[in-house]
Write an enzyme that holds these catalytic residues in place. Structure first.
Site, PDB file in Angstrom:
ATOM      1  N   GLU A  95     -48.403 -52.135  74.094  1.00  0.00           N
ATOM      2  CA  GLU A  95     -47.156 -52.280  74.835  1.00  0.00           C
ATOM      3  C   GLU A  95     -46.831 -53.752  75.072  1.00  0.00           C
ATOM      4  O   GLU A  95     -45.658 -54.149  75.046  1.00  0.00           O
ATOM      5  CB  GLU A  95     -47.251 -51.530  76.169  1.00  0.00           C
ATOM      6  N   HIS A 110     -45.055 -55.077  72.054  1.00  0.00           N
ATOM      7  CA  HIS A 110     -43.610 -54.821  72.077  1.00  0.00           C
ATOM      8  C   HIS A 110     -42.899 -55.843  72.958  1.00  0.00           C
ATOM      9  O   HIS A 110     -41.832 -56.359  72.593  1.00  0.00           O
ATOM     10  CB  HIS A 110     -43.330 -53.410  72.593  1.00  0.00           C
TER      11      HIS A 110
END
Length: 767
Positions: A340, A343
């Protein structure tokens, strides 16, 4: 007035000039000054022959190249080292050259791999005492002659000439030093001029890119609303709706990412996991995650959010402050948090790249009907995404596994290269190409432009160092690991961490003595850490610091102990300990501190008994015999399982891929095969994949099923996957892989296979 007053002035002046030149010529000196270019990894030497005892003065200065340093050495004709200096920029040495012969003056640049050095040096030999008797006679005569002419004594005149001569020498030396500084500054200015030109060109390119982006954004405002791309609420990297086409992905300015972790949403352990995941990105890039309290002026920052799903915006969201990064309870694993954060730094899933069809095949029939949009390319999603020349990465932490979003449990993605089918989606750390992408996207390598790395490594990080591709390590990625051209998956067994050819595992955080810790590591097939060089010290320190963040442990036992016979510290394998500067209390060591612990930075000697807040870290070499890719040409390849013919190791997962070009096939002839037997081979087994479609599961074998058996693949590759649990190990297998053009498929007759093995594989065995 005397004789002096009667003599013409011109005669007195001529006499003074004659005496002056007679004095100058009476000093026998030899002066040599040169500028030499010393290449990296080379040594340049110069030779000066001394025929009579005299003085030798050598002055040098590095005026360009690297850190302006060089190794310097002067050797006498008999090989005696008179001067030796390491990595200095300038120096002056005056020596007594009493030995007759050739003196050697050397400038050594072998410690530098890339920087060439420009060195100015000057050699002066003087024989001021040579022919001393003749000089005295000449001076005596000149003294008597001049004393009869002038009132000034010759001693006064000699002192005057000495002062003039000394001042001239000083002025000449100062001028030479100024010339050296001028040359160095000129070289520096030229280098800076080139860099300014390069950066100016880059700035122009960025300005043009920004202008083009603005044009595209303005143009998109007038596009038909049907071209809008809507991202669902559950999409892994965002929660916004209505993103228009060609939206750029913004980076974090300077690679600085402010963040906030609310204490009410995450406990202390969860906060520690997030910080460890951040350090994985910081370890080999210029990215720095900074708490919001230390970066209060930032307009954009990440706020971690306890949600029901895992999600993150793609890059820096300029329209949302703070931008949320959601972590559900089932997302609190380090690999998921790293994913994450990737990202948030601006990375996408590799299967969303525009070129993904060259590397994976999508099985649309296996994808859930409501999840097919997860496989849309990044352009179709409405984003401008640059790959920066980074190749497709099967090992990326951003890649999903082969059954992600599957409707029936079958593969949704099939890799073009069969050896990576079982690897995609299994990453537990940032891959080399992940690091490469971030370093290029955030211009990290520009900060390390003076550093050069070998074998495809990249210079990046803070401080600058070489980030090495799989299979290489060292300060400049110059060291190759065994199996570098064959190993695909550089991973250790369950619970072990791979680092530069070694496997590490944290076994216990209990308070146990050194001897018990040593036995515990031996039972798990390893040893206590053995640190021989700076690279291993850094790697071990990184692992220790991570574990200290996640636990209450502050130190770990090392495989270092004082030898009772020699009173010297030695490693567990018997090698000597040579880096005493790593030990914080080296001057306070005594016989009561025979063991050593490591806190991630320094080694401390202590007693071998129970140590509070101490843990156990084990290490073992990576086994290059466990798996690999073998390209079959005209000759057969012999492969055995690890430790064969001894018992194979526990908890092993080894994959062997045999490939051949064209329409040829792969024949596998098993000479030996002994595995633990279990019903349906649920314990130890060897899975054999002979199909041309890697998504079709292979067949498992155990016991002695494959002994004296030959198998032939359907296509041009075959895959063997060995998995063990270590409860009842066997000898493993020995197989001969060879190319065939035509042949029967499946299991062959054992007697026929025996005949082939003796008369075809070994044609000269019986005569």
């Amino acid at each position: 007035m005397g004789l002096c007053g009667k003599m013409p002035k011109t005669l007195v002046f001529q006499l003074l000039i004659a005496v002056f030149f007679n004095f100058i010529l009476s000093v026998h000196t030899l002066e040599v000054d040169l500028t030499v270019d010393v290449k990296p990894g080379h040594e340049e030497c110069f030779y000066e022959e001394i025929k009579k005892p005299t003085s030798l003065e050598v002055e040098y200065q590095v005026i360009d190249g690297g850190d302006l340093d060089i190794n310097f050495m002067v050797t006498s004709p008999h090989g005696r080292i008179m001067v030796s200096e390491l990595m200095k920029s300038d120096a002056v040495h005056k020596l007594d050259a009493l030995d007759l012969g050739v003196y050697k003056v050397c400038f050594d640049n072998t410690f530098s791999h890339f920087a060439r050095k420009l060195v100015f040096f000057e050699i002066i030999t003087g024989d001021e005492d040579e022919d001393e008797d003749d000089d005295k006679k000449d001076w005596k005569a000149a003294q008597e002659e001049l004393a009869s002419i002038v009132d000034m004594t010759l001693e006064d005149f000699k002192k005057l000439l000495d002062n003039v001569n000394n001042n001239l020498d000083t002025a000449r030396s100062d001028q030479q030093v100024l010339r050296n500084y001028e040359a160095r500054d000129r070289n520096t200015q030229e280098n800076n001029f080139q860099r300014v030109n390069f950066l100016s060109g880059v700035q122009v390119f960025i300005m043009l890119s920004v202008a083009l982006t603005q044009v595209l954004l303005i143009r998109s405002l007038f596009d038909d609303r049907k071209k809008e791309v809507v991202r669902p609420q559950s999409q892994p990297w965002g929660r916004r709706r209505g993103a228009r086409s060609m939206v750029p992905i913004f980076r974090w300015l300077g690679g600085i990412v402010p963040y906030e972790i609310p204490q009410g949403d995450f406990d202390e352990h969860s906060r520690a996991l997030i910080k460890v995941a951040m350090r994985r990105w910081e370890r080999q890039t210029c990215i720095r995650f900074v708490p919001l309290s230390e970066h209060a002026q930032s307009e954009s920052y990440i706020k971690f959010y306890k949600s029901k799903t895992c999600f993150s915006d793609l890059g820096r969201n300029t329209k949302q402050t703070p931008q949320l990064l959601g972590l559900a309870p089932n997302c609190m694993g380090i690999p998921t948090i790293i994913h994450e954060l990737g990202h948030a730094l601006g990375m996408i899933h590799p299967m969303s790249r525009e070129d993904r069809d060259q590397f994976i095949t999508l099985r649309m029939k296996n994808i859930k009907p409501d999840s097919d949009q997860n496989f849309r390319s990044i352009t179709d999603r409405g984003y401008m995404y640059f790959t920066y020349g980074v190749p497709y990465d099967y090992k990326s932490i951003m890649h999903y596994n082969a059954v992600m979003w599957s409707a029936n449990g079958n593969e949704t993605m099939v890799t073009a290269q069969p050896e990576y089918q079982s690897i995609i989606g299994k990453a537990d750390d940032v891959s080399f190409r992940d690091n490469m992408y971030i370093n290029r996207a955030y211009l990290c390598s520009w900060r390390c432009s003076g550093m050069r790395c070998e074998n495809g490594g990249i210079a990046a990080g803070v401080p600058c160092r070489c980030v090495c591709p799989d299979g290489y390590h060292g300060n400049y990625c110059e060291k190759r690991l065994s199996g570098v051209n064959r190993i695909v998956d550089w991973r250790c067994g369950d619970g072990w961490f791979f680092r530069t050819g070694m496997c590490f595992k944290f076994l216990s955080h209990a308070t146990i003595p050194w001897k018990t810790a040593q036995q515990l590591c031996q039972q798990n097939g390893g040893t206590l850490p053995i640190i021989r060089d700076q690279e291993m010290l850094r790697i071990t320190g990184e692992l220790v610091e991570e574990d200290k963040t996640l636990s209450s442990t502050s130190t770990f036992w090392l495989g270092l102990r004082r030898d009772d016979t020699t009173s010297e510290y030695i490693w567990e394998d018997g090698s000597a300990f040579r880096h005493h500067e790593w030990v914080s209390n080296i001057h306070n060591t005594s016989s009561s501190r025979p063991c050593a612990v490591f806190n991630g930075t320094f080694i401390t000697t202590t007693d071998c008994g129970l140590q509070p807040d101490n843990g156990v870290l084990c290490m073992t070499p990576f086994d290059p015999a466990c798996g690999g890719v073998f390209h079959l040409l005209d000759r057969s390849v012999h492969v055995t399982s690890p430790n064969y013919p001894d018992l194979y190791p526990p908890d092993s997962l080894c994959q062997y891929v045999f490939k051949i070009s064209g329409n040829n096939k792969v024949k596998l002839s098993f000479d030996d095969f002994i595995f633990e037997y279990s019903k349906e081979c649920t314990s130890d087994f060897l899975e054999v994949q002979l199909h041309s479609d890697v998504s079709i599961p292979g067949k498992r074998y155990c016991g002695s099923e494959l002994r004296n058996t030959t198998l032939v693949s359907d296509g041009n590759f075959a895959v063997l996957t060995m998995k063990t649990n270590g409860r009842n190990p066997g000898a493993g297998f020995r197989v001969i892989a060879s190319p065939v053009r035509n042949g029967a498929r499946g299991i062959s007759n054992p007697l026929l296979n025996l005949w082939r093995r003796f008369f075809q594989t070994n044609p000269g065995r019986f005569g």
